[in-house]
Every structure is written in C-alpha cells, then in structure tokens.
Design an enzyme around this catalytic site. Sequence first.
Site: not given
Length: 422
Positions: A39, A68, A107, A167, A195
């Site tokens: 990425q 981002c 993304k 998300g 995360r």
Amino acid sequence: MAQCQRVVNEVLETVDFVAPDERVMFRTCEKEKDRVVFQMGTADPDRALIVARLVENDVAAIDVNMGCPKEYSTKGGMGAALLSDPDKIEAILRTLVKGVSKPVTCKIRILPTLEDTLSLVKRIENTGVAAIAVHGRLKDERPRHPVHCDFIQAIAEAVSIPVIANGGSLDRVKAHADIEEFRKATGASSVMVARAAMWNPSVFRSQGLLSVEEVMEEYLKYAIRYDNHAFNTKYCLCQMLRDKVESPLGKQLKSAQTNKEICEGYGLQEYYTKTQAELQARREAIQTNHNHPNQPVLDGDVTTMHVKFERREYPGEFSPKMFLLEWSRKENLEQPRYETVQRSQDRAFQSMVTMTGKKYRSTLWEKSKKYAEQASAIVCLRVLGLPEGRAGEEYSGLVGKRKREEKNMHSLTTTLCNNCVK
C-alpha cells in the site's frame, strides 16, 4: 520508495528496498510474496507507477491509500486529501492498472453524502481496479465515532467489483468470529482489519485468540530473525501492550534502544544470541563465496564483471576510484573517464569507466552515481591486476594528490631553509 534500490539480502533471505541513505524502507520475503499487498501513499501518477513497477514482482497486489486523514499524508496531497480530487484519483489508478501486471486496489473513506460517495466509487470502478476498500467514516471522524455500515452496504450494492469493509476494529471486531459478522452487516465481499490486528494479530486465528504475551514473543522472534528496526519493533509491541504500556514490562520496553535490549525484557536473550550467531555464520559464508573474484566477460567492447561496491569493505583512505586515478597519474596516463546512466523504473545507476582506451563496467546497478562509479573502477582495477583498497590488502605505496603536494611543500621548505643557512 521512488528513490530506493531493490536489493536481495542473502543473509536474511529477504528482498530489501533501500533508500540512498541506506535505510530499509520496505523488506519482504518469499514466504509472503503471494500474500502481501503493497500500500502506497501518493499524489502523483507517474511516481506511483515508478514505485509500483519497482515492487510488483515481490508482492501480490498494489494498493493506494486514499483514506488516511493524518496531516503527514494529507498535507502532501495524499491519503484522504485525494477524496476531493476525483480526477487525480482516476489518473493515478488508470496509470497503475495500465502500467503493472499485478491487481490494483484502493482504500477510501466515505464522503458527507451517500450520493457523492456512490458517484466516486463508480468512477473508481471504471478505472479497472480489482477491488475497493471502504473505511466507513468521514475524513474528519475518528475511531470513537461509529462506523457507517449503511454506507458500505450501499456501495457494495452499487458496484460489481469486490468491496472490502474497514473501520470496525474498536466496537465490532474483537475476535475472529466478529470479522464475518462485520462482513454481513456491511454486505461486503471481505473485511480489512487494522487496529485490532495490531493489538493482537491472532484475531485472524479461527481457533480463537492467543494471549497477548504469547503473540508478542512470537512477533519478537520474527523481528530478530529478519533484523527489524528496533524502533518499529518497540512501536508494534507497545500497540499490543495497549493499556499495560505503563507496566514494568512496558517501561522497560520504552527505555530499550536495541532489539537486544528489547529481548532482555521478554527473556529471549538466548534466542537473540543464537539467531545473531546464525546470521553471522551465514554472512561469513556468503562473504567467502564473494571473495572469489568472478571472471571478466566481454560485452561488445566493454569488459564486465559482477561487482557491487560495499563501502564497509573499503575502510582505508583510498577508494577504488582514487586508486585508479593515482595509478594513472603515476604511470603518466590519461585520467579515467566515467559515463553513468540511470534507469527510470527504480532510479538505479550503472557506470562505465574508460582507461587507456578500454572500457569497464559492472553488470550490477547501484543505488547512487557515486557507488556505480566505484563499482566500475573496481572492475578496471581487477582486470588490470591492481590494488583496489579492499580491507586486508597489502599496502600499495600509492600517495594521494594532497599528500604529494604536502611532500613537495615540505621539500621546498627544506630547500629554502638550507639556502638560508648557507
């Protein structure tokens, strides 16, 4: 990455992408070649293509981050900043789809209205990308805000390419079973986890989560085996510790400056020592093989050899270029002439040196013009049977220009003094 050189690391058995200052910007290996997706953050189609072509044979796919929200990304026009410039999004994606052989994905984050979001994803679909990942939050929203599953679902229904839902780490994805539930809630083809995977990578384990302690130890072994940068190792381990980062282990981890010191906190000193010994043995074995000079090959009117300039192998005052220059002066010959070219796909350099009418070149490409010239000088010196300044060589007796001038000045001063005495 656009300035990096692709280097095969024989010791670690990895492929490294090394910046001009010798920092490793990206390291991968054969084991993950068909799995890892590269990425990138970019705001320029041409530079994106340079990087994609540099890495495409070592990765499974190329992805562009258009979601981002961090300032370091958006201030350069990258990440979520692209959401307000759909023309640039199209230009980047079309350039990549047309220019590389691997699948291209991107993304994004959702836009303030569903209408604008659907308009954008349809334009993205028309570029030929293989899939689109959607972080179900607005650019200004953060993890504490709920993810908009309804937007992702509408996108999945509106396009024919796979949609990857993203998300849900904080409130939806805590274990492997939650991944499928999040996918169903969004109607997506699959799920991207960030995360939650950093907190405990075993979230992908269908048999259930492993303890964080077990995961940290296994991760640290990988970090040592592949010589990961200590600061990055610390960062990843701190992410796993989360609210325990102020514990005695967390404090010891934060104070560690090297991978060896990190291992001490986890009781892995023996593993660290053993692994370093294995890597050193491999390094020495490879070095021994490289010490056997290969035979020169004539390529047209150019004599070539498989030579790479390793700065640490030339610790003395003289570099190979200086050896060649000083030898030409000593022999009253025309000084060596260097011609250097740079290839566009990875910006690597290759140099050819002409000496007494004959041409010499290394078959390898170097990360800088300076290193390329040194490599060509080494080829010339080896073919001529001359010293090159490598560690362990006997003293050549060559004297540099500055030292010659100092010697001549000393002789002149001595003569003047003698005349004064007379």
